[in-house]
Scaffold this motif. Structure first.
Motif, PDB file in Angstrom:
ATOM      1  N   ASP A 122     -34.922 -77.312   5.077  1.00  0.00           N
ATOM      2  CA  ASP A 122     -35.777 -76.570   4.188  1.00  0.00           C
ATOM      3  C   ASP A 122     -36.180 -76.928   2.937  1.00  0.00           C
ATOM      4  N   ASN A 140     -39.645 -75.627   2.509  1.00  0.00           N
ATOM      5  CA  ASN A 140     -39.965 -74.124   2.837  1.00  0.00           C
ATOM      6  C   ASN A 140     -39.362 -73.567   1.526  1.00  0.00           C
ATOM      7  N   LEU A 141     -38.516 -74.326   0.771  1.00  0.00           N
ATOM      8  CA  LEU A 141     -37.773 -73.914  -0.381  1.00  0.00           C
ATOM      9  C   LEU A 141     -37.338 -74.879  -1.455  1.00  0.00           C
ATOM     10  N   ARG A 192     -28.329 -68.896   0.790  1.00  0.00           N
ATOM     11  CA  ARG A 192     -28.987 -67.540   1.411  1.00  0.00           C
ATOM     12  C   ARG A 192     -29.037 -66.865   0.376  1.00  0.00           C
ATOM     13  N   TYR A 219     -30.759 -70.992   4.348  1.00  0.00           N
ATOM     14  CA  TYR A 219     -31.750 -72.461   3.960  1.00  0.00           C
ATOM     15  C   TYR A 219     -30.885 -73.456   4.104  1.00  0.00           C
ATOM     16  N   ASN A 220     -31.194 -74.686   4.401  1.00  0.00           N
ATOM     17  CA  ASN A 220     -30.432 -75.934   4.350  1.00  0.00           C
ATOM     18  C   ASN A 220     -31.459 -77.039   4.253  1.00  0.00           C
TER      19      ASN A 220
END
Length: 807
Positions: free
Chosen positions: A392, A396-397, A370, A388-389
């Motif tokens: 992601d 996304n990350l 996080r 975020y895991n």
């Protein structure tokens, strides 16, 4: 010499073979001895492997060559008449035949459970009462429901070029079942065969028999990769010769009988669709669809249009992974598989390479991450505040240190094993693949300096990388070594020498998972490829535990319910926009014209068209490995998930409950290695076990010591310690001169490489023993071969004398 003294081979030669010939069987064309029904399962032990004994049926009786109808299992005269019956029945089941026969040379026990020839399930026959080929073939046809009219088709023999190459048993069964079904009028068929089991060769034999019998005269073979069309034409299908042609976008000839084509060559734009419409709808009698889990499984696919146009032809689907989702279904179109040969069966038979799994858990993947309040990424973008895991990461990350850690772990593995082993790294998308390529390049400067193609990104958006695909899969080409991809290499890539598959991709589709695992399952003995390793960073290998992994496909698509149900989020990822990464080799056109242009952001899981999702790039978040577990395939075909020491303890104690039980068996065995091999068949992996004990001893222990230490809690000795104690015993005082020199050298060999080496008489041909004399001279120092073997047994007893005392 009485019959009771004859060996099994004598029984076959003197009694069974003459009885078979007397019954009217042609020993050259209708009888196969030692028929292979397995190559022997490959068992992986650490970095080593060995094969179990191959399984052979003593006799297989056939009406035509490679069309079996009965199995005979022979035993020597010390066994009863029916002793081999259960073994014969197991072989008959594998070969898909109704008759199993057992013999010890005094007669036959004939199993006929369907009462096709005799009026009872098992009948005792004299040697001169064995039924002949006509009687058993008639019974076989009754069992299969084959009328007299089907005989010209089902009796058409397999192709035989005289080279000795014949179909493996499962390929033969697949062809026979399919030919018989078509002879009876079935026109939609599905064959499911695991990757690496020879679907193309099976298709060739199937087409050959139907074509030669005149049942199918014009045939279309469809696949989805240009390289596969070319390989098929110049390889397995070569015997069709001038009767065969390849359909291209530029030329359509109608004077041939066997047509090979890409889906893409006959679908796409309206102009391209006109190519297949230049053929009349009834032009083809048979359409064979390779990799039919792809576009032809969906009713609205452009590929399905071909099948609909040629709907009057018989359609055969070939796949390793039939697709069954709420939207698409192979079973709905083709029907239940007429034959399935699974990955588990292939590995168990020794025709496919087994695997071991190293599962690597990263802290951020398991714990999530996080951002702090107001944290921005390297581009100054404010990172959305949430946890975020693993889902992601790289979508996304982007955690740059995570990419570097994965690349470093891959590099460390290659360095410790073989830096030149062919490796495929599966990434989330093309962007992730490019970043992984860069990280691997930077971590392998020496190899990259030697050849810049040591690491290559092979994805559908980039021609330079795609051009290297053929070189990667060519066993004779050393480069590229590491292929980094996202979807391009999930299917249709015959990478025989691939020894390492890396999963840094979240896989939710069982179809895709099976396809990816299939990249490593081929065996290539010439290049020492017998097994492969999976490095899993995304928990993808948990799918091995899913019953659907190697089970029969179940139809979940229900037609006629209006709009098909939408798949759950993330499901069936292999049919997302990533498929634009699965382009044809020839002209770079996409496999499905409905897909957006290559390189578009839909290589992400969402697969939609529009604005790409926002990606944050963070380079100051540390990532660490917090768990690593090695898993092997056990003898039951399932991954061993227990700790290695726990599994070993349980497995050995199941055979030898106490230390005394084990020691008695060890001492009584003429060959100690035979005891170790016996336990290895149960999945006891010596190399890893000895390395565990080695950590505390500081040197290599004997596998014997690994057992008594880990299983029974006894102190362990290294091989060198055992050798030193043996030298101090009075055993050596019995020998002098050349015999003493041989024993000294054997003890050194034991200390260096273990008990298996000194039990093999070839050790006498190795240095330094070869300098002491010839094999005959060295054995003569002990009074001959028998004396030499007795001296080695006594040496082993001396080596393990302290264990007997401990027991």
């Amino acid at each position: 010499m009485t019959r009771q003294a004859f060996s099994e081979r004598d029984i076959c030669t003197k009694f069974i073979t003459p009885a078979i010939e007397q019954a009217g069987w042609n020993i050259h064309t209708q009888v196969r001895e030692e028929y292979p029904v397995s190559d022997g399962r490959i068992m992986v032990r650490g970095r080593m492997h060995h094969r179990a004994h191959p399984r052979r049926a003593d006799y297989v009786l056939s009406f035509q060559k490679n069309q079996p109808i009965a199995v005979i299992e022979a035993k020597d005269a010390s066994h009863s008449l029916g002793h081999g019956m259960q073994q014969a029945q197991a072989y008959a089941e594998k070969l898909d035949v109704p008759f199993a026969i057992s013999s010890n040379g005094s007669g036959f026990l004939f199993s006929d459970p369907h009462r096709l020839v005799f009026d009872q399930a098992e009948t005792i026959l004299a040697l001169d009462q064995l039924p002949g080929p006509d009687a058993l073939w008639h019974g076989y046809r009754r069992w299969k429901g084959l009328s007299e009219e089907t005989r010209p088709v089902v009796e058409q023999p397999f192709y035989d070029d005289g080279s000795g190459r014949t179909p493996r048993y499962y390929q033969m069964v697949a062809v026979n079942r399919t030919v018989e079904a078509i002879a009876k009028g079935q026109d939609r068929l599905l064959l499911v065969m695991a990757t690496g089991t020879g679907k193309t060769y099976t298709a060739f034999q199937l087409i050959w028999r139907l074509w030669k019998a005149g049942r199918k005269q014009r045939i279309l073979f469809l696949t989805d990769r240009n390289v596969l069309v070319d390989q098929t034409k110049s390889g397995d299908f070569k015997p069709f010769g001038a009767a065969m042609t390849k359909i291209t976008k530029r030329q359509v000839e109608k004077s041939h009988e066997i047509y090979l084509s890409l889906y893409q060559a006959v679908t796409g734009s309206e102009e391209e669709k006109n190519i297949y419409k230049q053929f009349s709808p009834d032009f083809f009698d048979l359409v064979v669809i390779d990799e039919c889990h792809r576009g032809s499984a969906a009713e609205d696919s452009a590929w399905r249009a071909i099948l609909d146009y040629f709907s009057g032809a018989t359609h055969i689907g070939l796949t390793a992974t039939p697709k069954e989702t709420t939207e698409v279904s192979n079973i709905h179109y083709f029907g239940e598989p007429i034959y399935t040969y699974s990955l588990k069966q292939g590995i168990d038979d020794g025709y496919l390479a087994p695997y071991k799994v190293t599962r690597i858990d990263l802290d951020r993947d398991l714990q999530g991450w996080r951002p702090s309040d107001g944290q921005t990424d390297i581009h100054g973008e404010l990172i959305e505040d949430r946890i975020y895991n693993q889902r992601d990461f790289d979508r996304n990350l982007i955690l740059t240190q995570r990419t570097e850690l994965v690349a470093r772990t891959i590099t460390d593995y290659l360095t410790q094993t073989d830096p030149m082993q062919k490796t495929i790294v599966f990434c989330e998308n093309i962007d992730h693949a490019e970043r992984m390529r860069q990280a691997l390049v930077n971590l392998n400067p020496r190899h990259v300096a030697k050849n810049r193609k040591y690491v290559m990104r092979i994805t559908g958006d980039e021609q330079e990388g795609k051009a290297e695909l053929d070189h990667f899969i060519d066993p004779e080409e050393p480069y590229p070594v590491i292929a980094v991809t996202s979807k391009l290499m999930t299917t249709g890539v015959d990478a025989k020498t691939c020894k390492l598959i890396v999963l840094d991709q979240r896989i939710q589709s069982m179809t895709e998972f099976k396809q990816i695992i299939g990249r490593g399952t081929r065996i290539d003995a010439e290049h020492d490829k017998f097994w492969f390793t999976i490095l899993d960073f995304r928990k993808a290998t948990e799918l091995f535990a899913d019953p659907a992994f190697d089970g029969d496909p179940e139809q979940v698509y229900v037609p006629g319910d209006g709009d098909p149900l939408l798949p759950e989020e993330g499901d069936d990822a292999d049919d997302s926009g990533d498929e634009n990464d699965l382009t044809s080799e020839g002209d770079g056109s996409p496999t499905d014209p409905t897909l957006p242009p290559e390189g578009h952001w839909e290589d992400d899981e969402d697969g939609g068209i529009g604005e790409p999702p926002k990606k944050y790039v963070v380079d100051d978040v540390t990532v660490a490995v917090i768990g690593r577990r090695v898993q092997y395939l056990g003898p039951d075909g399932k991954l061993i998930t227990e700790e290695l020491t726990d599994y070993t303890r349980k497995t050995v104690r199941a055979h030898y409950a106490t230390l005394n039980d084990f020691l008695r068996h060890w001492e009584a065995s003429d060959r100690k290695q035979a005891v170790l091999d016996e336990l290895a068949q149960q999945g006891v992996f010596w190399e890893d076990l000895t390395s565990e004990v080695e950590k505390s001893l500081g040197d290599t222990p004997d596998p014997f010591d690994a057992i008594v230490h880990i299983v029974y809690g006894q102190p362990a000795l290294t091989r060198r310690q055992r050798a030193a104690k043996a030298r101090q015993s009075d055993y050596f005082t019995r020998y002098e001169g050349q015999a003493r020199a041989v024993l000294d050298a054997l003890l050194d060999k034991y200390a260096d490489s273990g008990v298996a080496t000194i039990e093999d008489t070839k050790v006498l041909q190795m240095a330094p023993l070869d300098r002491l004399g010839t094999v005959v001279e060295l054995a003569g120092a002990f009074g001959g071969k028998a004396g030499y073997r007795e001296a080695v047994r006594a040496l082993e007893a001396t080596l393990y004398a302290d264990a007997a005392t401990a027991g």
